[in-house]
Design a protein around this motif. Structure first.
Motif, PDB file in Angstrom:
ATOM      1  N   ALA A   1     -32.382 -19.557  70.687  1.00  0.00           N
ATOM      2  CA  ALA A   1     -32.825 -20.947  70.726  1.00  0.00           C
ATOM      3  C   ALA A   1     -33.609 -21.206  72.011  1.00  0.00           C
ATOM      4  N   ASN A   2     -34.415 -22.251  71.985  1.00  0.00           N
ATOM      5  CA  ASN A   2     -35.265 -22.532  73.137  1.00  0.00           C
ATOM      6  C   ASN A   2     -34.568 -23.354  74.208  1.00  0.00           C
ATOM      7  N   ASP A   3     -33.283 -23.690  74.015  1.00  0.00           N
ATOM      8  CA  ASP A   3     -32.618 -24.535  75.005  1.00  0.00           C
ATOM      9  C   ASP A   3     -31.745 -23.744  75.969  1.00  0.00           C
ATOM     10  N   ALA A   4     -31.488 -22.467  75.699  1.00  0.00           N
ATOM     11  CA  ALA A   4     -30.772 -21.634  76.659  1.00  0.00           C
ATOM     12  C   ALA A   4     -31.752 -21.205  77.750  1.00  0.00           C
ATOM     13  N   HIS A   5     -31.236 -21.026  78.978  1.00  0.00           N
ATOM     14  CA  HIS A   5     -32.123 -20.581  80.045  1.00  0.00           C
ATOM     15  C   HIS A   5     -32.660 -19.207  79.684  1.00  0.00           C
ATOM     16  N   ASP A   6     -33.956 -19.016  79.908  1.00  0.00           N
ATOM     17  CA  ASP A   6     -34.594 -17.796  79.435  1.00  0.00           C
ATOM     18  C   ASP A   6     -34.069 -16.550  80.139  1.00  0.00           C
TER      19      ASP A   6
ATOM     20  N   ASP B   1     -55.161 -24.470  62.179  1.00  0.00           N
ATOM     21  CA  ASP B   1     -54.127 -25.455  62.482  1.00  0.00           C
ATOM     22  C   ASP B   1     -53.660 -25.254  63.913  1.00  0.00           C
ATOM     23  N   PHE B   2     -52.838 -26.198  64.409  1.00  0.00           N
ATOM     24  CA  PHE B   2     -52.446 -26.170  65.810  1.00  0.00           C
ATOM     25  C   PHE B   2     -50.923 -26.139  65.933  1.00  0.00           C
ATOM     26  N   TYR B   3     -50.436 -25.279  66.856  1.00  0.00           N
ATOM     27  CA  TYR B   3     -49.000 -25.075  67.007  1.00  0.00           C
ATOM     28  C   TYR B   3     -48.625 -25.049  68.483  1.00  0.00           C
ATOM     29  N   TRP B   4     -47.384 -25.447  68.739  1.00  0.00           N
ATOM     30  CA  TRP B   4     -46.791 -25.274  70.055  1.00  0.00           C
ATOM     31  C   TRP B   4     -45.297 -25.040  69.897  1.00  0.00           C
ATOM     32  N   GLY B   5     -44.551 -25.065  71.010  1.00  0.00           N
ATOM     33  CA  GLY B   5     -43.170 -24.598  70.978  1.00  0.00           C
ATOM     34  C   GLY B   5     -42.131 -25.672  70.752  1.00  0.00           C
ATOM     35  N   ASP B   6     -40.886 -25.353  71.180  1.00  0.00           N
ATOM     36  CA  ASP B   6     -39.714 -26.227  71.023  1.00  0.00           C
ATOM     37  C   ASP B   6     -39.245 -26.338  69.586  1.00  0.00           C
ATOM     38  N   GLY B   7     -39.466 -25.322  68.771  1.00  0.00           N
ATOM     39  CA  GLY B   7     -38.956 -25.341  67.407  1.00  0.00           C
ATOM     40  C   GLY B   7     -37.455 -25.143  67.383  1.00  0.00           C
ATOM     41  N   ASP B   8     -36.747 -25.978  66.632  1.00  0.00           N
ATOM     42  CA  ASP B   8     -35.286 -25.892  66.546  1.00  0.00           C
ATOM     43  C   ASP B   8     -34.922 -24.878  65.462  1.00  0.00           C
TER      44      ASP B   8
ATOM     45  N   VAL C   1     -34.736 -10.218  65.199  1.00  0.00           N
ATOM     46  CA  VAL C   1     -34.657 -11.293  66.184  1.00  0.00           C
ATOM     47  C   VAL C   1     -35.546 -12.431  65.735  1.00  0.00           C
ATOM     48  N   THR C   2     -34.981 -13.641  65.714  1.00  0.00           N
ATOM     49  CA  THR C   2     -35.742 -14.861  65.456  1.00  0.00           C
ATOM     50  C   THR C   2     -35.692 -15.690  66.727  1.00  0.00           C
ATOM     51  N   ALA C   3     -36.848 -16.109  67.245  1.00  0.00           N
ATOM     52  CA  ALA C   3     -36.866 -16.779  68.542  1.00  0.00           C
ATOM     53  C   ALA C   3     -37.882 -17.900  68.572  1.00  0.00           C
ATOM     54  N   SER C   4     -37.568 -18.908  69.367  1.00  0.00           N
ATOM     55  CA  SER C   4     -38.504 -20.001  69.614  1.00  0.00           C
ATOM     56  C   SER C   4     -38.586 -20.241  71.111  1.00  0.00           C
ATOM     57  N   GLY C   5     -39.557 -21.032  71.552  1.00  0.00           N
ATOM     58  CA  GLY C   5     -39.716 -21.296  72.967  1.00  0.00           C
ATOM     59  C   GLY C   5     -40.128 -20.040  73.725  1.00  0.00           C
ATOM     60  N   PHE C   6     -39.852 -20.043  75.037  1.00  0.00           N
ATOM     61  CA  PHE C   6     -40.204 -18.903  75.863  1.00  0.00           C
ATOM     62  C   PHE C   6     -39.454 -17.647  75.429  1.00  0.00           C
TER      63      PHE C   6
ATOM     64  N   ASP D   1     -51.393 -15.026  69.597  1.00  0.00           N
ATOM     65  CA  ASP D   1     -51.520 -16.489  69.530  1.00  0.00           C
ATOM     66  C   ASP D   1     -50.219 -17.135  69.053  1.00  0.00           C
ATOM     67  N   ALA D   2     -49.585 -16.549  68.044  1.00  0.00           N
ATOM     68  CA  ALA D   2     -48.357 -17.131  67.498  1.00  0.00           C
ATOM     69  C   ALA D   2     -47.237 -17.099  68.529  1.00  0.00           C
ATOM     70  N   ILE D   3     -47.120 -16.000  69.265  1.00  0.00           N
ATOM     71  CA  ILE D   3     -46.059 -15.886  70.266  1.00  0.00           C
ATOM     72  C   ILE D   3     -46.319 -16.846  71.419  1.00  0.00           C
ATOM     73  N   VAL D   4     -47.575 -16.943  71.843  1.00  0.00           N
ATOM     74  CA  VAL D   4     -47.921 -17.888  72.909  1.00  0.00           C
ATOM     75  C   VAL D   4     -47.685 -19.322  72.452  1.00  0.00           C
ATOM     76  N   ALA D   5     -48.032 -19.614  71.207  1.00  0.00           N
ATOM     77  CA  ALA D   5     -47.812 -20.967  70.683  1.00  0.00           C
ATOM     78  C   ALA D   5     -46.332 -21.328  70.720  1.00  0.00           C
ATOM     79  N   ALA D   6     -45.471 -20.378  70.325  1.00  0.00           N
ATOM     80  CA  ALA D   6     -44.032 -20.636  70.337  1.00  0.00           C
ATOM     81  C   ALA D   6     -43.533 -20.945  71.733  1.00  0.00           C
ATOM     82  N   ALA D   7     -44.175 -20.374  72.757  1.00  0.00           N
ATOM     83  CA  ALA D   7     -43.743 -20.553  74.141  1.00  0.00           C
ATOM     84  C   ALA D   7     -44.435 -21.718  74.840  1.00  0.00           C
ATOM     85  N   THR D   8     -45.378 -22.369  74.176  1.00  0.00           N
ATOM     86  CA  THR D   8     -46.144 -23.457  74.784  1.00  0.00           C
ATOM     87  C   THR D   8     -45.350 -24.764  74.782  1.00  0.00           C
ATOM     88  N   VAL D   9     -45.262 -25.407  75.930  1.00  0.00           N
ATOM     89  CA  VAL D   9     -44.504 -26.659  76.049  1.00  0.00           C
ATOM     90  C   VAL D   9     -45.327 -27.808  75.479  1.00  0.00           C
ATOM     91  N   PRO D  10     -44.822 -28.518  74.456  1.00  0.00           N
ATOM     92  CA  PRO D  10     -45.574 -29.622  73.853  1.00  0.00           C
ATOM     93  C   PRO D  10     -45.985 -30.673  74.874  1.00  0.00           C
TER      94      PRO D  10
END
Length: 285
Positions: free
Chosen positions: A31-36, A172-179, A57-62, A152-161
């Motif tokens: 999850a993207n809320d645990a410290h990286d 289309d346009f994507y960024w991170g913080d996916g739950d 592995v399924t991951a979001s955020g950084f 691009d997809a990995i960077v988008a997942a790590a991008t802070v909205p």
């Protein structure tokens, strides 16, 4: 990319005696809320466990970035390669965060230095990687895997909205913080356990292969679900927004993640096989 000298990490722990000789195969959700750096520690400890294998592995955020580094390291150098790749990646994070440059460009540069995407997308890669991003126009979650997986997809997942521009992918346009707790999770072909690393001590939705809500009367043989909490991490400025990141601080947090994974391996995973096969409810430690 693994030619750099390996950074010294915590000495490998003695394999957990409870686990016996039988292999345990797990899927991991980051999850993207645990410290990286806490996530780094969890992965680092799991790599020490010879009877614990990661199939996906399924991951979001950084965490999506280090999940990619983890998968790449395993593909080129096995467990030792993954540990070295993660340590080298975090050295780059610590150094790069001192420079005042565009964050998206920084993420892309670190990722391109750390992985070869072809090795991760290869069908022989030992770990199946899924990264989760958010559609910046409609807030829908998008999972990128297989042929859709890209830098691009990995960077988008790590991008802070809102703090960085969304990344354009196929118009289309994507960024991170996916739950990722909201994702329906399919049954892995080999995993008997599913591990989620998160900060929030809240129940997340687990769906069986038939997309029905998981419950005590589920008889589909779902993987047992476990959770490792980063309980000491409080919501704060996202990684790389501070002027610099102290290496000692990062390794302290990494060591906390290692200890949490050690506790889980000793206490939770060893008992999981005693549970009925229909029990796919969330387990906490």
């Amino acid at each position: 990319m693994l030619a750099q000298s390996a950074v010294r990490t915590v000495a490998a722990a003695t394999p957990t005696a409870h686990l016996g000789v039988e292999d345990r195969t797990i899927d991991i959700m980051l999850a993207n809320d645990a410290h990286d750096a806490f996530v780094w520690g969890v992965l680092d400890r799991l790599l020490d466990e010879p009877n614990c294998n990661v199939s996906g592995v399924t991951a979001s955020g950084f965490a999506a970035m280090q999940a990619a580094v983890f998968a790449y390291g395993l593909s080129v150098g096995g467990r030792r390669g993954a540990r070295t790749a993660l340590a080298n990646f975090w050295r780059r994070v610590s150094h790069a965060s001192m420079f005042d440059i565009d964050r998206t460009s920084l993420l892309r540069s670190m990722l391109e230095q750390s992985i070869d995407l072809k090795r991760i997308r290869d069908e022989d890669c030992p770990v199946k990687l899924d990264v989760v991003a958010v559609n910046a126009r409609g807030d829908a979650l998008k999972t990128f895997s297989g042929s859709q997986l890209s830098i691009d997809a990995i960077v988008a997942a790590a991008t802070v909205p809102f703090l960085s521009a969304a990344v354009e992918i196929d118009g289309d346009f994507y960024w991170g913080d996916g739950d990722i707790s909201l994702l329906p999770t399919a049954v892995s072909t080999g995993a008997r356990h599913r591990l989620m690393v998160t900060r929030k001590p809240s129940i997340f939705v687990t769906r069986c292969a038939d997309r029905s809500l998981a419950s005590a009367d589920c008889a589909t043989g779902c993987a047992a679900v476990h959770t490792i909490f980063d309980s000491q991490h409080r919501a704060a400025s996202p990684l790389l927004l501070r002027p610099w990141i102290d290496w000692g601080e990062l390794t302290d947090i990494r060591d906390r993640g290692r200890q949490s994974a050690e506790d889980w391996l000793a206490a939770d995973l060893s008992r999981a096989d005693e549970r009925p096969t229909f029990d796919c409810r969330t387990q906490y430690i």
